[in-house]
Write an enzyme that holds these catalytic residues in place. Sequence first.
Site, PDB file in Angstrom:
ATOM      1  N   VAL A  88       0.868  -1.173   0.000  1.00  0.00           N
ATOM      2  CA  VAL A  88       0.000   0.000   0.000  1.00  0.00           C
ATOM      3  C   VAL A  88       0.907   1.225   0.000  1.00  0.00           C
ATOM      4  O   VAL A  88       1.768   1.371   0.872  1.00  0.00           O
ATOM      5  CB  VAL A  88      -0.922   0.016   1.233  1.00  0.00           C
ATOM      6  CG1 VAL A  88      -1.899   1.181   1.151  1.00  0.00           C
ATOM      7  CG2 VAL A  88      -1.669  -1.302   1.375  1.00  0.00           C
ATOM      8  N   ASP A  92      -3.180  10.683  -1.698  1.00  0.00           N
ATOM      9  CA  ASP A  92      -3.677  11.961  -1.192  1.00  0.00           C
ATOM     10  C   ASP A  92      -4.928  11.845  -0.341  1.00  0.00           C
ATOM     11  O   ASP A  92      -5.445  12.850   0.141  1.00  0.00           O
ATOM     12  CB  ASP A  92      -3.970  12.900  -2.365  1.00  0.00           C
ATOM     13  CG  ASP A  92      -2.715  13.281  -3.117  1.00  0.00           C
ATOM     14  OD1 ASP A  92      -1.640  13.338  -2.480  1.00  0.00           O
ATOM     15  OD2 ASP A  92      -2.799  13.510  -4.340  1.00  0.00           O
ATOM     16  N   THR A  93      -5.430  10.612  -0.149  1.00  0.00           N
ATOM     17  CA  THR A  93      -6.660  10.438   0.624  1.00  0.00           C
ATOM     18  C   THR A  93      -6.386   9.534   1.822  1.00  0.00           C
ATOM     19  O   THR A  93      -5.361   8.856   1.882  1.00  0.00           O
ATOM     20  CB  THR A  93      -7.766   9.791  -0.246  1.00  0.00           C
ATOM     21  OG1 THR A  93      -7.391   8.429  -0.512  1.00  0.00           O
ATOM     22  CG2 THR A  93      -7.952  10.557  -1.560  1.00  0.00           C
ATOM     23  N   HIS A  95      -7.546   6.756   2.409  1.00  0.00           N
ATOM     24  CA  HIS A  95      -7.718   5.344   2.038  1.00  0.00           C
ATOM     25  C   HIS A  95      -6.540   4.498   2.531  1.00  0.00           C
ATOM     26  O   HIS A  95      -6.727   3.380   3.026  1.00  0.00           O
ATOM     27  CB  HIS A  95      -7.870   5.226   0.512  1.00  0.00           C
ATOM     28  CG  HIS A  95      -8.098   3.837   0.031  1.00  0.00           C
ATOM     29  ND1 HIS A  95      -9.286   3.177   0.229  1.00  0.00           N
ATOM     30  CD2 HIS A  95      -7.281   2.971  -0.624  1.00  0.00           C
ATOM     31  CE1 HIS A  95      -9.202   1.962  -0.288  1.00  0.00           C
ATOM     32  NE2 HIS A  95      -7.992   1.809  -0.809  1.00  0.00           N
ATOM     33  N   ARG A 134      12.321  -2.073  -0.745  1.00  0.00           N
ATOM     34  CA  ARG A 134      12.020  -3.164   0.186  1.00  0.00           C
ATOM     35  C   ARG A 134      11.565  -4.437  -0.521  1.00  0.00           C
ATOM     36  O   ARG A 134      11.254  -5.429   0.123  1.00  0.00           O
ATOM     37  CB  ARG A 134      10.946  -2.700   1.178  1.00  0.00           C
ATOM     38  CG  ARG A 134      11.477  -1.665   2.153  1.00  0.00           C
ATOM     39  CD  ARG A 134      10.384  -0.827   2.785  1.00  0.00           C
ATOM     40  NE  ARG A 134      10.931   0.106   3.765  1.00  0.00           N
ATOM     41  CZ  ARG A 134      11.560   1.236   3.466  1.00  0.00           C
ATOM     42  NH1 ARG A 134      11.717   1.605   2.209  1.00  0.00           N
ATOM     43  NH2 ARG A 134      12.029   2.019   4.411  1.00  0.00           N
TER      44      ARG A 134
END
Length: 158
Positions: A88, A92-93, A95, A134
Site C-alpha cells: 500500500v 492523497d486520501t 484510504h 524493500r
Amino acid sequence: MSTALHTTSPLSLPQNPANFKASIIVADWNGHITEALLQGAMETFSRAGVSSTAITVTRVPGSVELVYGAARAIRHEDPSAVIVLGCVIKGDTPHFDYVCQSVTQGVTMLNARGEVPVIFGLLTTLTERQALDRAGGSLGNKGSEAAATAIAMANLKA
C-alpha cells in the site's frame, strides 16, 4: 518485521521438513512489487530446503482481501504458516490509513487465535521508491524476510 540492513542470524530450517507447508497470499494491487516479494519468499524457502510443492500461492485483488485469503488458507490448507504479501503506497486520501489498519487488525486477530502463525508482509510506504527498495532493492526483500519468519514461527509452533 523491521528493515534488516545486516542480518547475522542464519536461516532456520524447518524442524520437520516433510510436514512443513506454507500458504502465501499475494495481493495483485501493485503487482510489480508484490511479485518481487513473492519471488524473494520463494527463493528463501528454496534455500531452506522447502520444496515448491509444499507452498500454496493464492492471489487476491488487493491488500484488504489478504485477511480473507489467510483465514481461508488456515481453514482449508492446514499450513504450518501463512504469509500475506501486499503493498500500500500512501496517496492523497485517507484510504491508505483504512487499508493499513484493516489488514493489521485482521492479521493480528488471526495470530491471536493461535492456530497458525500469520506473517505480516504488507509494505506500507509513502512512495513507490520506498516499496521497490524493500522488494529486492537497497533495503533487501521483505518477502524473503517473511519466509524466514514463517519458518521460525512454524518451528516455534512445532
